[in-house]
Enzyme design. Structure first.
Site, PDB file in Angstrom:
ATOM      1  N   VAL A 116      61.479  23.049  29.921  1.00 35.91           N
ATOM      2  CA  VAL A 116      62.182  21.964  29.236  1.00 35.91           C
ATOM      3  C   VAL A 116      61.102  20.992  28.750  1.00 35.91           C
ATOM      4  O   VAL A 116      60.346  20.460  29.536  1.00 35.91           O
ATOM      5  CB  VAL A 116      63.134  21.232  30.195  1.00 35.91           C
ATOM      6  CG1 VAL A 116      63.847  20.096  29.473  1.00 35.91           C
ATOM      7  CG2 VAL A 116      64.124  22.189  30.825  1.00 35.91           C
ATOM      8  N   THR A 117      60.964  20.842  27.474  1.00 32.31           N
ATOM      9  CA  THR A 117      61.831  21.371  26.435  1.00 32.31           C
ATOM     10  C   THR A 117      61.242  22.644  25.828  1.00 32.31           C
ATOM     11  O   THR A 117      60.028  22.826  25.875  1.00 32.31           O
ATOM     12  CB  THR A 117      62.016  20.338  25.302  1.00 32.31           C
ATOM     13  OG1 THR A 117      60.709  20.005  24.766  1.00 32.31           O
ATOM     14  CG2 THR A 117      62.647  19.042  25.826  1.00 32.31           C
ATOM     15  N   VAL A 120      58.437  22.098  23.241  1.00 35.45           N
ATOM     16  CA  VAL A 120      57.142  21.565  23.667  1.00 35.45           C
ATOM     17  C   VAL A 120      56.675  22.260  24.952  1.00 35.45           C
ATOM     18  O   VAL A 120      55.653  22.940  24.976  1.00 35.45           O
ATOM     19  CB  VAL A 120      57.198  20.032  23.876  1.00 35.45           C
ATOM     20  CG1 VAL A 120      55.857  19.515  24.404  1.00 35.45           C
ATOM     21  CG2 VAL A 120      57.558  19.322  22.579  1.00 35.45           C
ATOM     22  N   CYS A 121      57.451  22.109  26.015  1.00 34.21           N
ATOM     23  CA  CYS A 121      57.017  22.592  27.329  1.00 34.21           C
ATOM     24  C   CYS A 121      56.964  24.116  27.426  1.00 34.21           C
ATOM     25  O   CYS A 121      56.156  24.659  28.177  1.00 34.21           O
ATOM     26  CB  CYS A 121      57.952  22.069  28.413  1.00 34.21           C
ATOM     27  SG  CYS A 121      58.201  20.288  28.386  1.00 34.21           S
ATOM     28  N   THR A 122      57.820  24.810  26.686  1.00 30.50           N
ATOM     29  CA  THR A 122      57.902  26.268  26.771  1.00 30.50           C
ATOM     30  C   THR A 122      57.015  26.959  25.746  1.00 30.50           C
ATOM     31  O   THR A 122      56.327  27.935  26.063  1.00 30.50           O
ATOM     32  CB  THR A 122      59.359  26.744  26.571  1.00 30.50           C
ATOM     33  OG1 THR A 122      60.219  26.005  27.440  1.00 30.50           O
ATOM     34  CG2 THR A 122      59.493  28.221  26.874  1.00 30.50           C
TER      35      THR A 122
END
Length: 198
Positions: A116-117, A120-122
């Site tokens: 998440v998110t 960005v994070c993934t």
């Protein structure tokens, strides 16, 4: 399906990376219902623990607006929660030495990634893992993005780079392989918790 992702993912050849499932960050998601995203992420953690898949947790700037990791993760995976990699502003988790070392220490090549998110994070750890030769499955509905278009773009980018895009239910079925096996029996109980209750 790419040649990289042709090998089935099993409990014996896979590690699970849950990235930034933090109470603040999850509140920024608009592309999927919060409760659905949360239930899917927790189901992934439960499955990893139930069938012996190495689980790596990471967070970003917990003392700020992103907030702490979901407290339920501490109940499901207390050791992994305590050992979570707490990044301080590093966007791509693989750019954090401690995270990269934790993933290497699992000894697994196949990686399941949910974060998440998604936008960005993934996306950035997924691109890094693919570049390093890891077959990757991204569990798209165990995360989300601030908008549907942002989520769609991130998913398309990961798919184009060679990741297999999957859903929580689909992944759990793949890991089970056969519902009558020991692992299948454990996973079906977790899967049933996700299904609509009439």
């Amino acid at each position: 399906m790419t040649a990289q992702s042709a090998q089935p993912f099993t409990a014996d050849n896979t590690a699970m990376l849950l990235i930034d499932h933090q109470v603040g960050t999850m509140g920024w998601v608009g592309s999927i219902a919060y409760d659905e995203m949360k239930a899917n992420a927790l189901a992934l953690a439960k499955t990893a623990k139930a069938v012996g898949i190495p689980l790596v947790l990471t967070s970003s700037m917990e003392a700020y607006a992103q907030g702490p990791l979901l407290p339920e993760l501490a109940d499901i995976a207390p050791e992994e929660f305590a050992a979570r990699v707490q990044r301080q502003g590093v966007v791509n988790a693989f750019d954090d030495k401690n995270f990269a070392e934790a993933v290497t220490a699992t000894g697994r090549t196949n990686l399941i990634i949910a974060g998440v998110t998604n936008d960005v994070c993934t996306v950035f750890p997924t691109l890094a893992a693919l570049a390093n030769g890891h077959p990757v499955q991204v569990v798209a509905d165990a995360g989300g993005s601030p908008s549907k278009i942002a989520d769609d773009i991130a998913i398309r980018r990961m798919d184009k780079a060679g990741a297999t895009i999957t859903s929580t239910n689909q992944l759990l079925a793949e890991l089970a392989g056969n519902w009558t096996t020991e692992n299948g029996t454990k996973i079906i109980g977790i899967l049933m918790e996700l299904l609509p209750q009439n």
